[in-house]
Design a protein around this motif. Structure first.
Motif, short mmCIF file in Angstrom:
data_model
loop_
_atom_site.label_atom_id
_atom_site.label_comp_id
_atom_site.label_asym_id
_atom_site.label_seq_id
_atom_site.Cartn_x
_atom_site.Cartn_y
_atom_site.Cartn_z
N LEU A 301 3.34 9.35 -8.12
CA LEU A 301 2.47 9.67 -7.29
C LEU A 301 1.14 8.96 -7.44
O LEU A 301 0.63 8.67 -8.23
N ILE A 302 0.59 8.46 -6.27
CA ILE A 302 -0.77 7.74 -5.83
C ILE A 302 -1.80 8.89 -5.43
O ILE A 302 -1.33 9.65 -4.25
N ILE A 303 -2.96 9.08 -6.00
CA ILE A 303 -3.75 9.75 -5.45
C ILE A 303 -5.23 8.71 -4.82
O ILE A 303 -5.63 8.21 -5.75
N GLY A 304 -4.88 8.58 -3.69
CA GLY A 304 -5.93 7.67 -3.14
C GLY A 304 -7.45 8.49 -2.74
O GLY A 304 -7.30 9.42 -2.23
N VAL A 305 -8.27 8.01 -3.52
CA VAL A 305 -9.76 8.61 -2.92
C VAL A 305 -10.72 7.57 -2.46
O VAL A 305 -10.85 6.69 -3.25
N GLY A 306 -10.82 7.93 -1.19
CA GLY A 306 -11.97 7.03 -0.65
C GLY A 306 -11.43 5.71 -0.27
O GLY A 306 -12.21 4.69 -0.31
N THR A 307 -10.03 5.55 -0.25
CA THR A 307 -9.66 4.02 -0.05
C THR A 307 -8.97 3.95 1.32
O THR A 307 -8.47 4.87 2.02
N ARG A 308 -8.94 2.71 1.83
CA ARG A 308 -8.24 2.35 3.40
C ARG A 308 -6.84 1.79 2.95
O ARG A 308 -6.06 1.48 4.03
N TYR A 309 -6.43 1.68 2.01
CA TYR A 309 -5.02 0.94 1.71
C TYR A 309 -5.11 -0.32 2.32
O TYR A 309 -4.16 -0.65 3.10
N THR A 310 -5.98 -1.43 2.22
CA THR A 310 -5.88 -2.58 2.89
C THR A 310 -4.61 -3.33 2.08
O THR A 310 -4.06 -2.94 1.11
N ASP A 311 -4.40 -4.51 2.61
CA ASP A 311 -3.25 -5.21 2.11
C ASP A 311 -3.46 -5.72 0.66
O ASP A 311 -2.42 -5.85 -0.35
N PHE A 312 -4.66 -5.86 0.38
CA PHE A 312 -5.03 -6.18 -1.17
C PHE A 312 -4.75 -5.17 -2.04
O PHE A 312 -4.13 -5.25 -3.19
N THR A 313 -5.20 -4.01 -1.64
CA THR A 313 -4.85 -2.80 -2.49
C THR A 313 -3.40 -2.62 -2.51
O THR A 313 -2.74 -2.24 -3.73
N SER A 314 -2.60 -2.42 -1.48
CA SER A 314 -1.21 -2.21 -1.53
C SER A 314 -0.29 -3.48 -2.00
O SER A 314 0.81 -3.31 -2.05
N ALA A 315 -1.00 -4.60 -2.02
CA ALA A 315 -0.13 -5.69 -2.26
C ALA A 315 0.71 -5.81 -1.18
O ALA A 315 2.06 -6.28 -1.22
N SER A 316 0.29 -5.81 0.03
CA SER A 316 1.02 -5.94 1.22
C SER A 316 2.41 -5.09 1.24
O SER A 316 3.35 -5.39 1.52
N THR A 318 3.68 -4.14 -1.32
CA THR A 318 4.81 -4.13 -2.47
C THR A 318 4.47 -3.42 -3.63
O THR A 318 5.04 -3.59 -4.78
N MET A 319 3.04 -3.07 -3.67
CA MET A 319 2.65 -2.54 -5.08
C MET A 319 3.32 -1.12 -5.67
O MET A 319 3.58 -1.09 -6.90
N PHE A 320 3.84 -0.22 -4.69
CA PHE A 320 4.21 1.11 -5.15
C PHE A 320 5.60 0.91 -5.16
O PHE A 320 6.35 1.30 -4.06
N GLN A 321 6.37 0.73 -6.41
CA GLN A 321 7.97 0.45 -6.41
C GLN A 321 8.93 1.67 -6.85
O GLN A 321 9.95 1.48 -6.62
N ASN A 322 8.21 2.70 -7.19
CA ASN A 322 8.90 3.84 -7.51
C ASN A 322 9.64 4.34 -6.25
O ASN A 322 8.84 4.40 -5.26
N PRO A 323 10.76 4.49 -6.17
CA PRO A 323 11.63 4.88 -4.97
C PRO A 323 11.22 6.20 -4.55
O PRO A 323 11.23 6.52 -3.35
N ASP A 324 10.71 6.92 -5.47
CA ASP A 324 10.34 8.27 -5.03
C ASP A 324 8.54 8.62 -4.94
O ASP A 324 8.44 9.72 -4.96
#
Length: 626
Positions: A301-316, A318-324
């Motif tokens: 679970l990712i709890i994003g607080v005040g973020t826009r999820y730019t490509d740097f944050t999300s590693a384009s 690829t950052m969040f690799q847990n399938p669920d």
């Protein structure tokens, strides 16, 4: 002059008098919203807004600009250091003077910072025909260069009649003081209308207080978010700029402590949790360190607080690799709250975190995950100490060592400023901010040339802070005019010009993507038309700065840098330090991908190999979170 509750003013005079009396309030504290105006007078505004500012010069601060983009970036820096509770207005001539502000408008809007732009425009009456600096459009007579601001403004209007001014001003203030909509506001002012008289209601010029709302979350959204968090075994908080803007640092730390959920920070969110906090896993994303990123790779679970999820944050993506993996997003803007198919909690970050903490009373992450997160926090701080050490056997001052030395001079309240190149990555990794407003790297728009004017705006906003401005040689060459503004206004910044011989960051990126650093460094051109890499093109930055009247030092060693910093800290005016550093080498301390497209068809080996590696990462790791 009119009577019966009316006052006769030109449109320009009405605007300035209106700006003088606007205030903003949050949490019971109020302050004047506009810190003044910046301008360059020319065709279109010299006898309109310019004359109005002359009349009010003793009541409304005016700063003479040197370039229109720089003026607007000074205003952006001011708004940033005022934490969005203050802004400045910027006036320009028509045509090229106005268009120069488009880049800064984008900077403000991307970073959710209030900025009021007052570009001049063609004659509304059109009696003169085409005028100097006007771009004519054969399809429509009501299109000008100012229409280009529509793409980068949160609110845009053209005031063709004095009667239109009042609702436009009210809408402008509502936009700039609303956390969900704030950004650049552009009011285009035809030059004849600026100077036109009108009987305005006196009530327009009474003191008006605009409350910055703290939006509370929908009860059902809070319930859904609470259930998602309770079901998680490996949750991770991503703290973005919204945590800083909403002054939610204490709420974030309390939430992390009671739940045991670790925190990774974005560029804009750096400083939103204390550097030494045991659950601060450090900077994350493509520019961060691997410790928070490793937690993100396996988070359920990712709890994003005040973020826009730019490509740097999300590693384009690829950052969040847990399938669920699932997402809960807390954001004042619905658009951002819904990203990554999240459970959207549309709310002020501080208030939402407090309410979630109450709903989660008695719940915390598993003990083994808490221990893992705390160990990651310790490891990332140990890694920072290693990274800022001198490289054994290397006699040149490295960029990471440079940042560590400057940081050791910074007091708790002082600020690091940067915008582009390789330094944002090193600063995100290595700088230890003492306060949430002690770190200001403009990486929303990544705008070269932002560094000097923004630092000046920050110093104007808060003279009690030292502003350390890191600027690369290429960015300095692109924009340095407002060194003169700092001299003229007696505003102190500490300017660190870091010379690595050109576009160092892009040079390194170019090598990585197979383009062989082509035309990214400064070399003389050879007779064959190619750059001669044996003949570097050197720039004497000391002479440039001394020509502006700036006391300037050079530093080639750590000892020289410390000596220069000591003198700069003692000074009461702008001081510059010029440092030559090693060429930038892209490191893999982030263990993260950033997508930069490579050619599907190429005829050189380096590009073919880079595309194969690029395609492999995309195929194996990139996904959309649906």
């Amino acid at each position: 002059m009119a009577s019966n509750g009316k006052i006769t003013l030109t449109v320009g005079q009405a605007i300035v008098r209106f700006l003088e009396v606007q205030k903003v309030e949050r949490d019971g504290k109020d302050n004047t919203f506009f810190g003044g105006a910046l301008g360059i007078f020319g065709h279109g505004n010299v006898a309109g807004i310019g004359q109005a500012l002359l009349e009010e010069v003793d009541r409304f601060r005016f700063i003479q600009g040197k370039n229109e983009q720089g003026m607007a970036h000074i205003a952006v820096g001011y708004a940033r250091q005022m934490n969005r509770l203050g802004a400045m207005a910027v006036t320009t001539s028509i045509g090229p003077g106005a268009a120069n502000m488009v880049t800064a408008a984008g900077t403000a809007t991307v970073n959710r910072l209030p900025l009021l732009l007052l570009p001049s425009d063609y004659f509304s009456t059109r009696r003169t025909g085409s005028v100097l600096q006007q771009i004519e459009n054969e399809q429509s007579n009501d299109i000008s260069a100012n229409d280009s601001f529509k793409a980068v403004s949160r609110y845009w209007d053209r005031i063709d009649r004095p009667e239109q001014l009042v609702p436009a001003l009210m809408r402008a203030m509502e936009t700039m003081t609303n956390p969900a909509t704030t950004g650049a506001v552009t009011l285009c002012l035809p030059q004849d209308v600026q100077a036109e008289a009108y009987d305005f209601d006196e009530d327009l010029f009474r003191e008006r207080v605009w409350r910055v709302p703290r939006v509370r979350a929908d009860v059902d959204a809070l319930r859904d978010a609470t259930e998602a968090i309770r079901a998680a075994k490996r949750p991770l908080i991503i703290a973005g700029g919204g945590v800083v803007y909403s002054e939610a640092t204490e709420a974030l730390e309390a939430f992390a402590e009671t739940t045991g959920i670790p925190v990774g920070t974005t560029q804009a969110g750096k400083g939103s949790i204390a550097y030494e906090h045991p659950l601060n896993s450090g900077p994350m994303g493509a520019l961060g360190l691997s410790f928070a990123n490793k937690l993100a790779h396996t988070a359920d679970l990712i709890i994003g607080v005040g973020t826009r999820y730019t490509d740097f944050t999300s590693a384009s993506n690829t950052m969040f690799q847990n399938p669920d993996v699932k997402f809960v997003n807390i954001n004042v803007q619905s658009f951002d709250a819904h990203k990554e198919s999240a459970i959207p909690v549309v709310a002020d970050a501080r208030e939402a975190l407090k309410e979630l903490q109450a709903e989660l009373a008695g719940w915390s992450v598993p003990d083994e995950y808490l221990a893992e997160a705390k160990e990651a926090a310790i490891e990332q701080r140990e890694a920072v100490e290693e990274l800022i050490k001198p490289i054994p056997g290397d006699h040149e001052l490295g960029q990471k060592e440079l940042i560590g030395i400057v940081n050791s001079f910074a007091r708790k309240q002082d600020v690091a400023v940067n915008a582009a190149g390789s330094m944002p990555s090193d600063l995100q990794k290595l700088w230890k901010p003492g306060t949430p407003l002690g770190y200001s790297v403009e990486y929303g728009y990544s705008c070269m040339g932002y560094e000097i004017p923004a630092a000046l705006g920050m110093r104007i906003a808060d003279p009690n802070r030292e502003i350390f401005t890191f600027i690369g040689d290429a960015s300095f060459i692109m924009y340095h005019q407002d060194v003169l503004t700092a001299v003229q206004e007696h505003e102190k910044i500490i300017l660190l010009v870091v010379d690595n011989g050109g576009y160092g960051s892009i040079s390194s990126l170019s090598v990585k993507v197979g383009s062989q650093a082509f035309e990214t460094k400064y070399f003389y051109r050879g007779e064959d038309g190619r750059q001669d890499t044996t003949k570097p093109l050197k720039v004497d930055f000391v002479k440039i700065l001394e020509g502006y009247g700036v006391n300037t030092y050079t530093a080639a060693t750590a000892a020289e840098l410390r000596d220069a910093l000591g003198k700069a800290m003692d000074a009461d005016e702008i001081t510059a330090i010029c440092i030559e550093t090693d060429p930038v080498v892209r490191d893999d301390t982030a263990d993260a991908f950033w997508e930069v497209a490579t050619p599907q068809v190429a005829h050189i080996e380096s590009s073919i190999k880079a595309h194969q590696e690029y395609q492999k990462v995309r195929d194996e790791a990139q996904r959309l979170y649906l």
